[in-house]
Design a protein around this motif. Sequence first.
Motif, mmCIF file in Angstrom:
data_model
loop_
_atom_site.group_PDB
_atom_site.id
_atom_site.type_symbol
_atom_site.label_atom_id
_atom_site.label_comp_id
_atom_site.label_asym_id
_atom_site.label_seq_id
_atom_site.Cartn_x
_atom_site.Cartn_y
_atom_site.Cartn_z
ATOM 1 N N VAL A 153 16.626 -1.853 16.531
ATOM 2 C CA VAL A 153 15.805 -1.936 17.748
ATOM 3 C C VAL A 153 14.536 -2.761 17.533
ATOM 4 C CG1 VAL A 153 16.686 0.240 18.641
ATOM 5 C CG2 VAL A 153 14.599 0.236 17.256
ATOM 6 N N SER A 154 14.221 -3.111 16.275
ATOM 7 C CA SER A 154 13.036 -3.930 16.005
ATOM 8 C C SER A 154 13.336 -5.421 16.049
ATOM 9 C CB SER A 154 12.453 -3.574 14.625
ATOM 10 O OG SER A 154 12.118 -2.209 14.552
ATOM 11 N N ILE A 155 14.587 -5.778 16.281
ATOM 12 C CA ILE A 155 14.994 -7.188 16.276
ATOM 13 C C ILE A 155 14.233 -8.057 17.275
ATOM 14 C CG2 ILE A 155 16.950 -8.716 16.848
ATOM 15 C CD1 ILE A 155 18.758 -6.755 15.373
ATOM 16 N N PRO A 156 13.823 -7.540 18.474
ATOM 17 C CA PRO A 156 13.051 -8.403 19.383
ATOM 18 C C PRO A 156 11.825 -9.044 18.754
ATOM 19 C CG PRO A 156 13.770 -6.449 20.550
ATOM 20 C CD PRO A 156 14.173 -6.257 19.118
ATOM 21 N N ILE A 159 12.962 -12.206 17.302
ATOM 22 C CA ILE A 159 13.366 -13.197 18.308
ATOM 23 C C ILE A 159 12.165 -13.828 18.999
ATOM 24 C CG2 ILE A 159 14.618 -13.511 20.485
ATOM 25 C CD1 ILE A 159 16.470 -11.213 19.589
ATOM 26 N N PHE A 160 11.210 -12.995 19.415
ATOM 27 C CA PHE A 160 10.149 -13.479 20.295
ATOM 28 C C PHE A 160 8.863 -13.888 19.576
ATOM 29 C CE2 PHE A 160 12.531 -10.544 23.218
ATOM 30 C CZ PHE A 160 13.086 -11.545 23.991
ATOM 31 N N GLN A 187 11.190 -6.599 26.082
ATOM 32 C CA GLN A 187 10.603 -6.230 24.798
ATOM 33 C C GLN A 187 9.686 -5.017 24.900
ATOM 34 O OE1 GLN A 187 8.483 -9.364 22.762
ATOM 35 N NE2 GLN A 187 7.811 -7.997 21.108
ATOM 36 N N TYR A 188 8.762 -5.041 25.845
ATOM 37 C CA TYR A 188 7.744 -3.985 25.876
ATOM 38 C C TYR A 188 8.234 -2.709 26.562
ATOM 39 C CZ TYR A 188 4.684 -7.510 24.004
ATOM 40 O OH TYR A 188 4.137 -8.474 23.184
ATOM 41 N N ASN A 247 1.077 -1.940 26.771
ATOM 42 C CA ASN A 247 2.427 -2.432 27.044
ATOM 43 C C ASN A 247 2.766 -2.310 28.527
ATOM 44 O OD1 ASN A 247 2.915 -3.114 24.407
ATOM 45 N ND2 ASN A 247 4.186 -1.337 23.948
ATOM 46 N N VAL A 248 2.362 -1.194 29.130
ATOM 47 C CA VAL A 248 2.589 -1.001 30.569
ATOM 48 C C VAL A 248 1.845 -2.070 31.365
ATOM 49 C CG1 VAL A 248 2.222 0.564 32.509
ATOM 50 C CG2 VAL A 248 2.987 1.474 30.302
ATOM 51 N N VAL A 249 0.612 -2.359 30.947
ATOM 52 C CA VAL A 249 -0.182 -3.397 31.620
ATOM 53 C C VAL A 249 0.518 -4.742 31.519
ATOM 54 C CG1 VAL A 249 -2.345 -4.699 31.540
ATOM 55 C CG2 VAL A 249 -2.383 -2.211 31.293
ATOM 56 N N GLN A 250 1.056 -5.061 30.336
ATOM 57 C CA GLN A 250 1.697 -6.360 30.165
ATOM 58 C C GLN A 250 3.006 -6.454 30.955
ATOM 59 O OE1 GLN A 250 1.775 -7.702 26.124
ATOM 60 N NE2 GLN A 250 2.786 -9.639 26.606
ATOM 61 N N VAL A 251 3.762 -5.380 31.007
ATOM 62 C CA VAL A 251 4.991 -5.380 31.816
ATOM 63 C C VAL A 251 4.643 -5.546 33.294
ATOM 64 C CG1 VAL A 251 6.912 -3.939 32.596
ATOM 65 C CG2 VAL A 251 6.349 -4.047 30.164
ATOM 66 N N THR A 252 3.597 -4.857 33.742
ATOM 67 C CA THR A 252 3.149 -4.993 35.131
ATOM 68 C C THR A 252 2.718 -6.420 35.411
ATOM 69 O OG1 THR A 252 2.372 -2.696 35.063
ATOM 70 C CG2 THR A 252 1.601 -4.064 36.888
#
Length: 366
Positions: A153-156, A159-160, A187-188, A247-252
């Motif tokens: 699950v840490s693969i992102p 990648i990014f 990701q987040y 993370n929530v802020v960045q997804v928003t």
Amino acid sequence: MPLRNCTINSTSDETIVGNQTSTTLGALILTVVFLLGFPGNLFVIWSILARARKQSVTTLLILNLAIADGSLMALTPFFIVYLVLKNWVIGNVMCKILFYLCLANMYASIHLIMLMSIYRMISVIWPRRISVVTGKRTLMRVLGVVWGLVMIVSIPALIFREVTCKKTSQGLACDPHHEKNRDVVLQYTLELVLGFLLPYGVIVVCYICILRRIRQTKFNRHIHSEKLILAIVVTFCLFWLPYHALNVVQVTWALCPEGTVKETLGKIWRRGRAVTSAVAFISSCANPVLYFFAGKSYIRREGLAFMARLFEGTAFDSSRKSRQNSQNSRDKDKDADVVQLNEKDLEDMDSVTNSSSNIKQMINGK
């Protein structure tokens, strides 16, 4: 250093190292964290491997947690240099690997704490079944599965993450590089769900069940291990909550249409990422401090082995609780048997009395 083989950052200098205040504060926090956490976790590992006389389930879980936290602490000098110089100087491969290891250890820590909570719940609610999960082979398999899932699950992060060139100033940044907003969301959201909401949901359910069980019994539950594990859970939550809130802020931000709100959210997560990430690192240095205060009563008597005796004490608490619960069940069974025996004795006495009366009547009749 020549600025080649890197992606131009379209956001100019608005990277996670673009704000002087946040990077300075983040570097100071990481320095303190490293000085406390790295030797502290090494001491925990040494105490368990060299001084512990018996490795219980709790001890092995704490050992794995110390390995995860110690590995994270070993990476902090790289990030301190990054925040101080505001320039990533060790290449794109190390950019990917270091952030991958950070994410993997974050996942490992919370899932190991989740396993501790599940074990505590089983030992309290189903003490007769605890032997099923206390076998060393079973535990090693569970730990192997956890570490394997953590690596997947840490693969992102591989990648990014990549090195980007700052647009208006000299230097490089090791930042997430998302081609599309859906990559940000993927990701987040993954980090938020698998690294916080899901494991903490399990932990909360476990402790609700434990508290309900405690209220149903009359045993004294002031046990070292329960208090210690609960302190680890609360500490991890407090220090990782700002990171996941960001993370929530960045997804928003990624889902928000272009405009003033999106611009404001972008400034918040870029300027806050360095500080919240540094604060999250504190949780990995806090556990040895918690162990020290939990085991300070052993220091005068045991010296450097005090922490090993603390962990052995938590194992003793678990086995003692299991024995107490089992003994309680056996006592209930004995009480039931006594009641049944008493009823049988009364029946026998009645039959003897009736027989005696019949004999007397026969003699009188004669």
